[in-house]
Scaffold this motif. Structure first.
Motif, PDB file in Angstrom:
ATOM      1  N   LYS A 287       0.819  -1.212   0.000  1.00 62.94           N
ATOM      2  CA  LYS A 287       0.000   0.000   0.000  1.00 62.94           C
ATOM      3  C   LYS A 287       0.855   1.264   0.000  1.00 62.94           C
ATOM      4  O   LYS A 287       0.565   2.218  -0.714  1.00 62.94           O
ATOM      5  N   TYR A 288       1.897   1.278   0.832  1.00 60.53           N
ATOM      6  CA  TYR A 288       2.666   2.502   1.033  1.00 60.53           C
ATOM      7  C   TYR A 288       4.163   2.243   1.014  1.00 60.53           C
ATOM      8  O   TYR A 288       4.625   1.123   1.286  1.00 60.53           O
ATOM      9  N   LYS A 289       4.877   3.305   0.719  1.00 58.47           N
ATOM     10  CA  LYS A 289       6.336   3.329   0.857  1.00 58.47           C
ATOM     11  C   LYS A 289       6.665   4.320   1.964  1.00 58.47           C
ATOM     12  O   LYS A 289       6.121   5.421   2.014  1.00 58.47           O
ATOM     13  N   LEU A 290       7.564   3.916   2.870  1.00 61.18           N
ATOM     14  CA  LEU A 290       7.985   4.803   3.953  1.00 61.18           C
ATOM     15  C   LEU A 290       9.037   5.755   3.412  1.00 61.18           C
ATOM     16  O   LEU A 290      10.162   5.357   3.124  1.00 61.18           O
ATOM     17  N   VAL A 291       8.673   7.036   3.283  1.00 60.59           N
ATOM     18  CA  VAL A 291       9.536   8.029   2.652  1.00 60.59           C
ATOM     19  C   VAL A 291      10.458   8.694   3.667  1.00 60.59           C
ATOM     20  O   VAL A 291      11.654   8.843   3.437  1.00 60.59           O
ATOM     21  N   HIS A 292       9.898   9.125   4.799  1.00 59.37           N
ATOM     22  CA  HIS A 292      10.681   9.800   5.831  1.00 59.37           C
ATOM     23  C   HIS A 292      10.204   9.355   7.209  1.00 59.37           C
ATOM     24  O   HIS A 292       9.030   9.025   7.402  1.00 59.37           O
ATOM     25  N   SER A 293      11.112   9.375   8.169  1.00 52.43           N
ATOM     26  CA  SER A 293      10.749   9.214   9.578  1.00 52.43           C
ATOM     27  C   SER A 293      11.658  10.126  10.394  1.00 52.43           C
ATOM     28  O   SER A 293      12.833  10.294  10.071  1.00 52.43           O
ATOM     29  N   LEU A 294      11.095  10.720  11.435  1.00 53.00           N
ATOM     30  CA  LEU A 294      11.856  11.669  12.255  1.00 53.00           C
ATOM     31  C   LEU A 294      11.365  11.587  13.687  1.00 53.00           C
ATOM     32  O   LEU A 294      10.158  11.568  13.939  1.00 53.00           O
ATOM     33  N   ARG A 295      12.320  11.551  14.630  1.00 51.66           N
ATOM     34  CA  ARG A 295      11.988  11.520  16.049  1.00 51.66           C
ATOM     35  C   ARG A 295      12.615  12.714  16.754  1.00 51.66           C
ATOM     36  O   ARG A 295      13.765  13.063  16.515  1.00 51.66           O
ATOM     37  N   THR A 296      11.839  13.331  17.650  1.00 52.66           N
ATOM     38  CA  THR A 296      12.315  14.432  18.488  1.00 52.66           C
ATOM     39  C   THR A 296      11.836  14.176  19.911  1.00 52.66           C
ATOM     40  O   THR A 296      10.666  13.850  20.117  1.00 52.66           O
ATOM     41  N   GLN A 297      12.720  14.322  20.904  1.00 51.72           N
ATOM     42  CA  GLN A 297      12.295  14.144  22.286  1.00 51.72           C
ATOM     43  C   GLN A 297      12.943  15.200  23.173  1.00 51.72           C
ATOM     44  O   GLN A 297      14.050  15.671  22.907  1.00 51.72           O
ATOM     45  N   THR A 298      12.223  15.586  24.222  1.00 57.83           N
ATOM     46  CA  THR A 298      12.682  16.651  25.117  1.00 57.83           C
ATOM     47  C   THR A 298      12.706  16.189  26.565  1.00 57.83           C
ATOM     48  O   THR A 298      12.529  16.993  27.486  1.00 57.83           O
ATOM     49  N   ALA A 299      12.894  14.879  26.786  1.00 57.91           N
ATOM     50  CA  ALA A 299      12.868  14.338  28.146  1.00 57.91           C
ATOM     51  C   ALA A 299      14.012  14.859  29.004  1.00 57.91           C
ATOM     52  O   ALA A 299      13.967  14.732  30.233  1.00 57.91           O
ATOM     53  N   LEU A 300      15.043  15.450  28.401  1.00 62.84           N
ATOM     54  CA  LEU A 300      16.136  16.018  29.185  1.00 62.84           C
ATOM     55  C   LEU A 300      15.692  17.250  29.953  1.00 62.84           C
ATOM     56  O   LEU A 300      16.381  17.688  30.877  1.00 62.84           O
ATOM     57  N   GLU A 301      14.553  17.832  29.601  1.00 64.76           N
ATOM     58  CA  GLU A 301      14.036  19.016  30.282  1.00 64.76           C
ATOM     59  C   GLU A 301      12.967  18.599  31.301  1.00 64.76           C
ATOM     60  O   GLU A 301      12.028  17.881  30.976  1.00 64.76           O
ATOM     61  N   ASP A 302      13.097  19.074  32.549  1.00 67.22           N
ATOM     62  CA  ASP A 302      12.167  18.681  33.606  1.00 67.22           C
ATOM     63  C   ASP A 302      10.730  19.052  33.291  1.00 67.22           C
ATOM     64  O   ASP A 302       9.799  18.294  33.586  1.00 67.22           O
ATOM     65  N   LYS A 303      10.537  20.213  32.694  1.00 64.88           N
ATOM     66  CA  LYS A 303       9.185  20.665  32.385  1.00 64.88           C
ATOM     67  C   LYS A 303       8.478  19.698  31.441  1.00 64.88           C
ATOM     68  O   LYS A 303       7.292  19.379  31.617  1.00 64.88           O
ATOM     69  N   ALA A 304       9.206  19.229  30.436  1.00 62.89           N
ATOM     70  CA  ALA A 304       8.632  18.266  29.494  1.00 62.89           C
ATOM     71  C   ALA A 304       8.500  16.887  30.129  1.00 62.89           C
ATOM     72  O   ALA A 304       7.507  16.185  29.918  1.00 62.89           O
ATOM     73  N   TYR A 305       9.500  16.514  30.918  1.00 60.24           N
ATOM     74  CA  TYR A 305       9.515  15.183  31.526  1.00 60.24           C
ATOM     75  C   TYR A 305       8.321  14.976  32.461  1.00 60.24           C
ATOM     76  O   TYR A 305       7.711  13.903  32.487  1.00 60.24           O
ATOM     77  N   TYR A 306       7.963  16.028  33.213  1.00 57.15           N
ATOM     78  CA  TYR A 306       6.889  15.906  34.193  1.00 57.15           C
ATOM     79  C   TYR A 306       5.540  16.405  33.672  1.00 57.15           C
ATOM     80  O   TYR A 306       4.597  16.560  34.447  1.00 57.15           O
TER      81      TYR A 306
END
Length: 490
Positions: A287-306
């Motif tokens: 059905k599909y071809k995977l063209v792009h994938s991207l991951r972003t995470q901000t767990a190093l910041e307390d505000k985002a983590y909690y």
């Protein structure tokens, strides 16, 4: 992005978080300029040769070598493509349906919640954007709910076995043909693992590479696809299956803290199974071809983590706490993520105007608006986090999406509720059932989860849709949608 920028504009830390993304954006623009200037320089050189009336043989040979080089590069050095052969979504049995009145009546009969808690959950249900047609697993229909280990194992069987059976049947793939198995569930981690339960149930090969993903929230399914993509780069000519669900019986909160009661009201039963492969022959059947994938995470910041985390209340009862600044944290993470993704997929003009506006805001006039790039120049369909109607609306505003672009997310939330990471596949199934995804179209699957983390998958349709309106979880009701949703604010 106007709305998402508004969520984080007053936070200096949000601007600091965005700066590395801005740098990558300008680097991408510079590389685009280099790539654009290269053919222009060749054309100018060729024009000079013609004006000087030099012998054409040498420079014509020199000029034609470059197209040949790029053609050979595409076929010889291009990485193996990863295809999504097909996917399946669970249609829970009608006996699992939970109307609002039944949910609130059962909650009031448990002798756990006080009147304030019942009223609070009633407001959340009313304003959530869900309909009366959503489902809860069998253990949560008992009074009191059955949250024992064995009931959770039964829920695993109910959620995963039917959806994998359906996927294997319609792709004509035998369980022993599967080389990689990835199962994601955030809150339930038994031993043996969920992936081992699947291996045992389907008698898979002894050398199958099985993995479990836990604690990743609503991003887990897309992360599983990204993980399968990485594994398929190493293991050639292979099949990979990603199974995505959330076991709700272990996440039921039986206390009275309001931030923890939200998940009782919002999360609903669902699961998805996705078959990926790097087999060359799959191009004609996938059905599909995977063209792009991207991951972003901000767990190093307390505000985002909690912003969202599992902990105990004053009585020692476990539940997930959702902080009030969750939307602001999500907005900051999404702005950074969209900037990086845009630098990879957007045309040069969109990147130029966005980069220029970011430069002006940071160094020239801080009150000016940041230009929101038009992702619809490269993407035709959008699968957004079905975490709630306010989240869908806010992301839609931030990305300058219209009602038609957010329809799949809003209708999935309305019909099935928030099914955690598997919701993205119900949204894609909705657009397929509407026969909107044409050959060559691209779909953006955007997942956001605890941490805070964000992940994008860009899929390209490689074959026409055939009879999808008669298959999947929407088959019996797709003609009833879209429906008008009243805006209710709790």
């Amino acid at each position: 992005m106007n709305s998402l920028t508004k969520l984080g504009d007053d936070d200096d830390h949000g601007r600091d978080l965005l700066w590395p993304s801005i740098w990558k954006h300008f680097v991408s623009m510079f590389l685009d300029l280099v790539r654009l200037s290269f053919p222009l320089a060749l054309l100018a050189l060729e024009a000079l040769f013609l004006l000087k009336k030099w012998t054409p043989t040498s420079h014509f040979l020199f000029f034609t070598c470059f197209p040949v080089f790029f053609i050979l590069k595409r076929f010889i050095w291009s990485p193996d493509q990863v295809y999504i052969v097909d996917f399946s979504c669970l249609k829970p049995p009608s006996s699992c349906r939970v109307p609002f009145a039944s949910f609130l009546e059962h909650a009031s009969m448990m002798n756990i919640f006080d009147r304030e808690s019942i009223d609070f959950m009633a407001k959340i249900l009313t304003s959530s954007g869900q309909s009366e047609e959503t489902y809860l697993p069998p253990p949560l229909h008992y009074i009191p709910p059955r949250t024992e280990f064995q009931e959770s194992i039964k829920e695993v069987h109910t959620a995963l076995f039917p959806v994998l059976d359906d996927l294997l049947e319609k792709t004509n793939v035998h369980p022993r043909d599967i080389d990689i198995l990835i199962v994601n569930c955030s809150g339930f981690c038994p031993s043996p693992s969920l992936s081992s339960i699947i291996v045992n149930r389907y008698s898979m090969r002894s050398d199958v590479k099985n993995f479990n993903i836990s604690g990743m929230g609503c991003t887990a399914s897309a992360i599983g696809i990204d993980m399968a993509k990485s594994l398929l780069k190493v293991h050639k000519n292979s099949y990979a299956v990603v199974l995505s669900t959330e076991i709700l019986s272990t996440g039921w909160y039986s206390g009275r803290e309001r931030p923890k009661l939200l998940l009782n009201c919002l999360f609903r039963m669902g699961s998805a199974a996705i078959l990926l492969t790097n087999k060359p022959k799959a191009k004609n059947v996938s059905k599909y071809k995977l063209v792009h994938s991207l991951r972003t995470q901000t767990a190093l910041e307390d505000k985002a983590y909690y912003a969202a985390y599992l902990d105990e209340d004053a009585e020692g009862k476990l539940g997930v706490t959702l902080k009030r600044d969750l939307l602001q944290v999500a907005g900051e993470t999404l702005r950074s993520h969209a900037t990086i993704l845009g630098s990879r997929v957007l045309p040069f003009t969109e990147k130029f105007w966005h980069g220029l506006s970011v430069f002006r805001k940071r160094f020239v006039h801080k009150s000016c608006d940041i230009y929101v790039p038009n992702f619809k120049t490269v993407v035709q369909h959008f699968c957004l986090p079905a975490s709630g109607r306010p989240v869908i609306r806010e992301i839609g505003k931030g990305l300058k999406l219209g009602e038609a672009d957010t329809e799949a997310a809003l209708m999935t939330l309305y019909r099935f509720g928030n099914q955690s990471s598997s919701s993205l596949w119900y949204e894609l199934a909705y657009m397929e059932a509407k026969q909107r995804v044409k050959k060559g179209d691209k779909a953006w699957l955007l997942g956001m989860g605890t941490g805070t983390k964000c992940i994008s998958l860009i899929l390209e349709r490689v074959r026409p849709i055939l009879g999808e309106s008669e298959k999947g979880p929407w088959a019996s009701c797709i003609h009833d949608y879209p429906v008008a949703i009243d805006e209710v604010v709790a």
